[in-house]
Design an enzyme around this catalytic site. Structure first.
Site, mmCIF file in Angstrom:
data_model
loop_
_atom_site.group_PDB
_atom_site.id
_atom_site.type_symbol
_atom_site.label_atom_id
_atom_site.label_comp_id
_atom_site.label_asym_id
_atom_site.label_seq_id
_atom_site.Cartn_x
_atom_site.Cartn_y
_atom_site.Cartn_z
ATOM 1 N N LYS A 9 45.432 -24.232 10.438
ATOM 2 C CA LYS A 9 45.678 -25.261 11.450
ATOM 3 C C LYS A 9 47.164 -25.611 11.526
ATOM 4 O O LYS A 9 47.937 -25.290 10.617
ATOM 5 C CB LYS A 9 44.853 -26.508 11.093
ATOM 6 C CG LYS A 9 43.343 -26.284 11.145
ATOM 7 C CD LYS A 9 42.590 -27.594 10.919
ATOM 8 C CE LYS A 9 41.096 -27.404 11.047
ATOM 9 N NZ LYS A 9 40.369 -28.703 11.004
ATOM 10 N N TYR A 49 35.123 -26.761 19.396
ATOM 11 C CA TYR A 49 34.643 -28.022 18.829
ATOM 12 C C TYR A 49 33.622 -28.689 19.762
ATOM 13 O O TYR A 49 33.607 -29.917 19.875
ATOM 14 C CB TYR A 49 35.834 -28.957 18.570
ATOM 15 C CG TYR A 49 36.656 -28.584 17.348
ATOM 16 C CD1 TYR A 49 36.051 -28.232 16.134
ATOM 17 C CD2 TYR A 49 38.051 -28.619 17.385
ATOM 18 C CE1 TYR A 49 36.805 -27.901 15.009
ATOM 19 C CE2 TYR A 49 38.812 -28.292 16.258
ATOM 20 C CZ TYR A 49 38.185 -27.937 15.078
ATOM 21 O OH TYR A 49 38.935 -27.626 13.959
ATOM 22 N N PHE A 57 37.208 -39.483 17.915
ATOM 23 C CA PHE A 57 38.407 -38.828 17.382
ATOM 24 C C PHE A 57 38.721 -37.504 18.065
ATOM 25 O O PHE A 57 39.733 -36.866 17.755
ATOM 26 C CB PHE A 57 38.285 -38.605 15.866
ATOM 27 C CG PHE A 57 37.118 -37.735 15.450
ATOM 28 C CD1 PHE A 57 37.185 -36.348 15.515
ATOM 29 C CD2 PHE A 57 35.935 -38.314 15.004
ATOM 30 C CE1 PHE A 57 36.118 -35.550 15.141
ATOM 31 C CE2 PHE A 57 34.856 -37.523 14.628
ATOM 32 C CZ PHE A 57 34.956 -36.141 14.697
ATOM 33 N N ARG A 85 33.659 -21.075 3.013
ATOM 34 C CA ARG A 85 33.372 -22.513 3.112
ATOM 35 C C ARG A 85 33.501 -23.172 1.737
ATOM 36 O O ARG A 85 34.028 -24.273 1.610
ATOM 37 C CB ARG A 85 31.943 -22.756 3.631
ATOM 38 C CG ARG A 85 31.748 -22.487 5.092
ATOM 39 C CD ARG A 85 32.421 -23.487 5.999
ATOM 40 N NE ARG A 85 31.819 -24.795 6.013
ATOM 41 C CZ ARG A 85 32.134 -25.761 6.872
ATOM 42 N NH1 ARG A 85 33.056 -25.552 7.808
ATOM 43 N NH2 ARG A 85 31.568 -26.936 6.813
ATOM 44 N N THR A 91 35.238 -31.521 4.175
ATOM 45 C CA THR A 91 36.094 -31.768 5.339
ATOM 46 C C THR A 91 37.284 -32.690 5.047
ATOM 47 O O THR A 91 38.418 -32.379 5.394
ATOM 48 C CB THR A 91 35.262 -32.360 6.502
ATOM 49 O OG1 THR A 91 34.160 -31.479 6.777
ATOM 50 C CG2 THR A 91 36.102 -32.538 7.749
ATOM 51 N N ARG A 102 41.266 -27.547 0.630
ATOM 52 C CA ARG A 102 41.494 -28.901 1.150
ATOM 53 C C ARG A 102 41.747 -29.889 0.019
ATOM 54 O O ARG A 102 42.568 -30.807 0.147
ATOM 55 C CB ARG A 102 40.311 -29.326 2.015
ATOM 56 C CG ARG A 102 40.286 -28.597 3.374
ATOM 57 C CD ARG A 102 38.957 -28.789 4.071
ATOM 58 N NE ARG A 102 38.965 -28.322 5.453
ATOM 59 C CZ ARG A 102 37.863 -28.214 6.188
ATOM 60 N NH1 ARG A 102 36.673 -28.522 5.668
ATOM 61 N NH2 ARG A 102 37.935 -27.802 7.443
ATOM 62 N N ASN A 112 43.394 -30.953 8.034
ATOM 63 C CA ASN A 112 42.849 -30.484 6.756
ATOM 64 C C ASN A 112 43.025 -28.977 6.550
ATOM 65 O O ASN A 112 42.163 -28.301 6.016
ATOM 66 C CB ASN A 112 41.378 -30.920 6.631
ATOM 67 C CG ASN A 112 40.546 -30.477 7.812
ATOM 68 O OD1 ASN A 112 41.028 -29.768 8.688
ATOM 69 N ND2 ASN A 112 39.284 -30.874 7.836
ATOM 70 N N HIS A 115 40.302 -24.219 9.261
ATOM 71 C CA HIS A 115 38.951 -24.185 9.810
ATOM 72 C C HIS A 115 38.247 -22.979 9.209
ATOM 73 O O HIS A 115 38.855 -21.924 9.052
ATOM 74 C CB HIS A 115 38.966 -24.031 11.332
ATOM 75 C CG HIS A 115 37.610 -23.633 11.867
ATOM 76 N ND1 HIS A 115 36.615 -24.565 12.096
ATOM 77 C CD2 HIS A 115 37.064 -22.411 12.127
ATOM 78 C CE1 HIS A 115 35.523 -23.922 12.504
ATOM 79 N NE2 HIS A 115 35.767 -22.616 12.520
ATOM 80 N N GLU A 126 32.464 -17.512 16.988
ATOM 81 C CA GLU A 126 33.871 -17.893 16.847
ATOM 82 C C GLU A 126 34.786 -16.666 16.799
ATOM 83 O O GLU A 126 35.878 -16.672 17.379
ATOM 84 C CB GLU A 126 34.056 -18.771 15.602
ATOM 85 C CG GLU A 126 33.373 -20.134 15.778
ATOM 86 C CD GLU A 126 33.420 -21.024 14.543
ATOM 87 O OE1 GLU A 126 33.931 -20.591 13.489
ATOM 88 O OE2 GLU A 126 32.948 -22.165 14.650
HETATM 89 N N1 UDP Z 1 37.307 -34.213 12.117
HETATM 90 C C1 UDP Z 1 37.990 -35.401 12.322
HETATM 91 N N2 UDP Z 1 37.347 -36.583 12.014
HETATM 92 C C2 UDP Z 1 36.083 -36.623 11.517
HETATM 93 C C3 UDP Z 1 35.394 -35.401 11.325
HETATM 94 C C4 UDP Z 1 36.036 -34.213 11.633
HETATM 95 O O1 UDP Z 1 39.133 -35.411 12.776
HETATM 96 O O2 UDP Z 1 35.559 -37.710 11.250
HETATM 97 C C5 UDP Z 1 37.993 -32.941 12.432
HETATM 98 C C6 UDP Z 1 38.494 -32.212 11.176
HETATM 99 O O3 UDP Z 1 39.741 -31.596 11.482
HETATM 100 C C7 UDP Z 1 37.413 -31.176 10.954
HETATM 101 C C8 UDP Z 1 37.047 -30.816 12.402
HETATM 102 O O4 UDP Z 1 37.101 -32.059 13.095
HETATM 103 O O5 UDP Z 1 37.864 -30.063 10.204
HETATM 104 C C9 UDP Z 1 35.676 -30.193 12.581
HETATM 105 O O6 UDP Z 1 34.707 -31.064 12.050
HETATM 106 P P1 UDP Z 1 33.474 -30.495 11.228
HETATM 107 O O7 UDP Z 1 32.518 -31.624 11.000
HETATM 108 O O8 UDP Z 1 32.950 -29.256 11.869
HETATM 109 O O9 UDP Z 1 34.145 -30.173 9.790
HETATM 110 P P2 UDP Z 1 34.545 -28.792 9.086
HETATM 111 O O10 UDP Z 1 33.503 -27.776 9.448
HETATM 112 O O11 UDP Z 1 35.927 -28.419 9.571
HETATM 113 O O12 UDP Z 1 34.564 -29.114 7.603
HETATM 114 MG MG MG Z 2 32.750 -27.258 11.311
#
Ligand code: UDP
Ligand code: MG
Length: 153
Positions: A9, A49, A57, A85, A91, A102, A112, A115, A126
């Site tokens: 990112k 997304y 957000f 993962r 996250t 992370r 973070n 992705h 994706e």
């Molecule tokens: N995100 C955020 N606020 C939140 C949750 C998610 O800004 O409360 C952002 C964060 O950058 C995250 C992305 O949205 O990596 C995608 O969210 P997801 O729940 O899919 O998390 P990930 O799969 O990246 O762990």
């Molecule tokens: Mg995700």
């Protein structure tokens, strides 16, 4: 063997951590089958997304993902989707375990670092979204005999 999408990112580009993060995936034994820089736009982020489009957000998330180009990577390996993962971590960087990417490199829930696709269905969709078929390379046997036992891959 599975393939999965990783994005480095803008937080990674801004903090000049690309080499370090790529190195962690390489050292783990994941193979890089595709890699490029790209500038994301509204259209690709709204698809990528889609599960978050209605969240408060989302506008900030989208802006943060367009701040600089990202590095898109196709990583491959046995169980690569779950492995990536697992080493990416929770996250929110403040809650992610030490030892995860992370957990080791960020303090943010949004900025973070990476992705990572979260399921085989997501990985397939994706990778098709971020890469043309010819941008993902067939690495053949390469180093498989160093990475896995004969009956593992
Ligand atoms: N995100 C955020 N606020 C939140 C949750 C998610 O800004 O409360 C952002 C964060 O950058 C995250 C992305 O949205 O990596 C995608 O969210 P997801 O729940 O899919 O998390 P990930 O799969 O990246 O762990
Ligand atoms: Mg995700």
């Amino acid at each position: 063997m599975e393939r999965t999408l990783v994005l480095l990112k803008p937080s990674t580009i801004q903090r000049q951590l690309c080499g370090e993060i790529i190195s962690r995936f390489e050292k783990k034994g994941l193979r890089i089958a595709g890699m490029k820089m790209m500038q994301l736009d509204d259209k690709i982020l709204e698809a990528h997304y889609a599960h978050l489009v209605g969240k408060p957000f989302f506008p900030a998330l989208k802006a943060s993902m367009m701040k600089t180009p990202v590095v898109a990577m196709c990583l491959e390996g046995v169980d690569a989707i779950a492995v990536v993962r697992f080493i990416t971590g929770y996250t929110n960087g403040r809650k992610a375990d030490p030892g995860t990417i992370r957990g080791d490199y960020c303090m943010s829930n949004q900025q973070n670092i990476v992705h990572a696709s979260d399921s085989p269905e997501a990985a397939e969709a994706e990778l098709a979204r971020f890469f043309k078929p010819e941008e993902i390379y067939n690495l053949g046997d390469l180093n498989l005999d160093r990475l896995y036992a004969i009956d593992e891959n």
